[in-house]
Design a protein around this motif. Sequence first.
Motif, PDB file in Angstrom:
ATOM      1  N   LEU A 136       0.859  -1.189   0.000  1.00 36.73           N
ATOM      2  CA  LEU A 136       0.000   0.000   0.000  1.00 36.73           C
ATOM      3  C   LEU A 136       0.890   1.233   0.000  1.00 36.73           C
ATOM      4  N   GLU A 137       0.559   2.154  -0.870  1.00 38.55           N
ATOM      5  CA  GLU A 137       1.399   3.347  -0.993  1.00 38.55           C
ATOM      6  C   GLU A 137       0.500   4.550  -1.279  1.00 38.55           C
ATOM      7  N   LYS A 138       0.846   5.679  -0.686  1.00 40.24           N
ATOM      8  CA  LYS A 138       0.128   6.910  -1.019  1.00 40.24           C
ATOM      9  C   LYS A 138       1.099   7.838  -1.721  1.00 40.24           C
ATOM     10  N   ALA A 139       0.705   8.287  -2.905  1.00 43.14           N
ATOM     11  CA  ALA A 139       1.554   9.191  -3.680  1.00 43.14           C
ATOM     12  C   ALA A 139       0.671  10.322  -4.175  1.00 43.14           C
ATOM     13  N   ASP A 140       0.941  11.532  -3.684  1.00 38.86           N
ATOM     14  CA  ASP A 140       0.100  12.699  -4.008  1.00 38.86           C
ATOM     15  C   ASP A 140      -1.360  12.385  -3.680  1.00 38.86           C
ATOM     16  N   ASN A 141      -2.215  12.450  -4.717  1.00 37.89           N
ATOM     17  CA  ASN A 141      -3.644  12.224  -4.466  1.00 37.89           C
ATOM     18  C   ASN A 141      -4.074  10.815  -4.845  1.00 37.89           C
ATOM     19  N   ARG A 142      -3.140   9.856  -4.794  1.00 39.70           N
ATOM     20  CA  ARG A 142      -3.466   8.495  -5.205  1.00 39.70           C
ATOM     21  C   ARG A 142      -3.081   7.483  -4.127  1.00 39.70           C
ATOM     22  N   ILE A 143      -3.879   6.428  -4.050  1.00 41.25           N
ATOM     23  CA  ILE A 143      -3.456   5.258  -3.279  1.00 41.25           C
ATOM     24  C   ILE A 143      -3.131   4.170  -4.301  1.00 41.25           C
ATOM     25  N   ILE A 144      -1.965   3.544  -4.123  1.00 43.16           N
ATOM     26  CA  ILE A 144      -1.571   2.459  -5.026  1.00 43.16           C
ATOM     27  C   ILE A 144      -1.535   1.159  -4.224  1.00 43.16           C
ATOM     28  N   ILE A 145      -2.265   0.187  -4.721  1.00 44.72           N
ATOM     29  CA  ILE A 145      -2.372  -1.115  -4.059  1.00 44.72           C
ATOM     30  C   ILE A 145      -1.684  -2.130  -4.977  1.00 44.72           C
TER      31      ILE A 145
ATOM     32  N   ILE B 285      -7.322 -10.053 -14.092  1.00 48.99           N
ATOM     33  CA  ILE B 285      -8.671  -9.616 -13.692  1.00 48.99           C
ATOM     34  C   ILE B 285      -9.208  -8.518 -14.606  1.00 48.99           C
ATOM     35  N   THR B 286      -8.319  -7.858 -15.340  1.00 48.65           N
ATOM     36  CA  THR B 286      -8.812  -6.816 -16.251  1.00 48.65           C
ATOM     37  C   THR B 286      -9.585  -7.434 -17.415  1.00 48.65           C
ATOM     38  N   ARG B 287      -9.401  -8.755 -17.611  1.00 50.95           N
ATOM     39  CA  ARG B 287     -10.080  -9.425 -18.730  1.00 50.95           C
ATOM     40  C   ARG B 287     -11.246 -10.293 -18.286  1.00 50.95           C
ATOM     41  N   THR B 288     -11.570 -10.272 -17.012  1.00 50.61           N
ATOM     42  CA  THR B 288     -12.700 -11.079 -16.554  1.00 50.61           C
ATOM     43  C   THR B 288     -14.006 -10.443 -17.018  1.00 50.61           C
ATOM     44  N   ALA B 289     -14.982 -11.308 -17.273  1.00 50.18           N
ATOM     45  CA  ALA B 289     -16.288 -10.824 -17.731  1.00 50.18           C
ATOM     46  C   ALA B 289     -16.952 -10.000 -16.634  1.00 50.18           C
ATOM     47  N   GLY B 290     -17.646  -8.980 -17.026  1.00 48.30           N
ATOM     48  CA  GLY B 290     -18.335  -8.145 -16.053  1.00 48.30           C
ATOM     49  C   GLY B 290     -19.579  -8.823 -15.508  1.00 48.30           C
ATOM     50  N   VAL B 291     -20.086  -8.299 -14.403  1.00 48.53           N
ATOM     51  CA  VAL B 291     -21.327  -8.808 -13.807  1.00 48.53           C
ATOM     52  C   VAL B 291     -22.441  -7.824 -14.127  1.00 48.53           C
ATOM     53  N   ASP B 292     -23.546  -8.338 -14.641  1.00 44.68           N
ATOM     54  CA  ASP B 292     -24.693  -7.472 -14.920  1.00 44.68           C
ATOM     55  C   ASP B 292     -25.533  -7.338 -13.643  1.00 44.68           C
ATOM     56  N   VAL B 293     -25.327  -6.231 -12.936  1.00 42.97           N
ATOM     57  CA  VAL B 293     -26.028  -6.058 -11.648  1.00 42.97           C
ATOM     58  C   VAL B 293     -27.523  -5.781 -11.839  1.00 42.97           C
TER      59      VAL B 293
ATOM     60  N   ASP C  40      -3.698  -2.460 -13.408  1.00 43.97           N
ATOM     61  CA  ASP C  40      -2.649  -2.924 -14.309  1.00 43.97           C
ATOM     62  C   ASP C  40      -2.267  -4.343 -13.900  1.00 43.97           C
ATOM     63  N   TYR C  41      -2.146  -5.218 -14.894  1.00 43.24           N
ATOM     64  CA  TYR C  41      -1.800  -6.612 -14.592  1.00 43.24           C
ATOM     65  C   TYR C  41      -0.562  -7.015 -15.379  1.00 43.24           C
ATOM     66  N   THR C  42       0.420  -7.614 -14.691  1.00 41.74           N
ATOM     67  CA  THR C  42       1.574  -8.162 -15.400  1.00 41.74           C
ATOM     68  C   THR C  42       1.818  -9.586 -14.917  1.00 41.74           C
ATOM     69  N   TYR C  43       2.378 -10.404 -15.827  1.00 44.98           N
ATOM     70  CA  TYR C  43       2.680 -11.806 -15.490  1.00 44.98           C
ATOM     71  C   TYR C  43       4.039 -12.149 -16.066  1.00 44.98           C
ATOM     72  N   LYS C  44       4.950 -12.565 -15.177  1.00 48.85           N
ATOM     73  CA  LYS C  44       6.285 -12.908 -15.634  1.00 48.85           C
ATOM     74  C   LYS C  44       6.885 -13.943 -14.687  1.00 48.85           C
ATOM     75  N   ASP C  45       7.507 -14.970 -15.236  1.00 48.69           N
ATOM     76  CA  ASP C  45       8.170 -16.016 -14.438  1.00 48.69           C
ATOM     77  C   ASP C  45       7.221 -16.600 -13.383  1.00 48.69           C
TER      78      ASP C  45
ATOM     79  N   SER D 211       2.282 -13.204 -10.752  1.00 49.45           N
ATOM     80  CA  SER D 211       1.268 -12.206 -11.119  1.00 49.45           C
ATOM     81  C   SER D 211       1.424 -10.964 -10.253  1.00 49.45           C
ATOM     82  N   THR D 212       1.361  -9.819 -10.895  1.00 50.60           N
ATOM     83  CA  THR D 212       1.372  -8.556 -10.136  1.00 50.60           C
ATOM     84  C   THR D 212       0.165  -7.726 -10.565  1.00 50.60           C
ATOM     85  N   ILE D 213      -0.685  -7.441  -9.605  1.00 47.05           N
ATOM     86  CA  ILE D 213      -1.849  -6.587  -9.872  1.00 47.05           C
ATOM     87  C   ILE D 213      -1.598  -5.257  -9.181  1.00 47.05           C
ATOM     88  N   THR D 214      -1.639  -4.194  -9.953  1.00 48.28           N
ATOM     89  CA  THR D 214      -1.423  -2.845  -9.396  1.00 48.28           C
ATOM     90  C   THR D 214      -2.676  -2.023  -9.652  1.00 48.28           C
TER      91      THR D 214
END
Lengths: 137, 94
Positions: free
Chosen positions: A62-71, A83-91, A116-121, A124-127
Motif C-alpha cells: 500500500l502506498e500513497k503518492a500525491d492524491n493516489r493510493i496504489i495497491i 482480472i482486467t479481462r474477466t467478464a463483467g457482472v450485470d447487476v 494494471d496486470y503483469t505476469y512474468k516467471d 502475477s502482479t496486480i497494481t
Amino acid sequence: MNKIFKRNIGSLDEIFDFIAEFLTAYRINDQVSFQLKLIVEELFTNTIKYQPSSKKDISIGLEKADNRIIIRIVDSDVEPFDITRTAGVDVNKPLGEKRAGGLGIHLVKYLVDNIDYTYKDRQSTITLTKILEQKDV
Amino acid sequence: MFDIILRSKTEILLKGRLDASQAEKAKETFVKVAETCVVDFQDLEYISSAGMGILLMTQKRLSEKGNSLKFINVNKHIRDIFRYAGFDRIFEII
C-alpha cells in the motif's frame, strides 16, 4: 508499506490490521477506508480461490503518492489470471438470474480508477490505483 | 470480530465485520431462515462479497415462496456498496 501474508483465509485479520495501520498513517476518511479494505480483501480471497496449487505467500503493498493510493498484490508460482479481462457482472439482472460469483471483482473494478496486470516467471502482479478527492484525506 | 444473532424467526442482528473468513458462520444462520425476515445492520461495520453472496442466495431461496429479507439500519458505506452491486433493486433497504 509492504507485508507478506500466509496464503489462507485466516490471514484476513492480519491484513485488516495492516490496512488500518496505513489508513491511520495517512488519515484516510471512513468511506475510502471501507473501500480499501474491500478492494484488498476481494483480491486476496480471489487469489486464494483461483490459484489453489500455489503454496507461496502473498505480498500486499500500500502506498500513497500525491492524491493516489496504489495497491499492489504480488502472487508467486501461479497461473496467469488477468482480472482486467474477466467478464463483467450485470447487476441489473433479475433476482432469479443473479449469481454470487464475480461480484467481488465487479466491486473492485467499480471502486478503483486503474488496474494494471503483469505476469512474468509465474508471478502475477496486480497494481490498482485509486484517486483521492480532497474530502478523502 | 463478527457475530450474528437470530433474535427470532423473523429478525437477525449482524455485528462487526463480515468478511470472507466469517461467511460460513453467517451462512449457518441464514440457511435457517424460512420466512420474511428483517436483518438489522445497526452494528455491522463492514461486509464484502462473501457475505453479500449469502444474502443474495438467501433472497433467491426465500423469493421462491414469496418471502424476502428486509434490511434496516444500513450505514452509508454498506449502502453505497449495495447500490454498486445492484442490491438496492432486489432487497428492501429501509
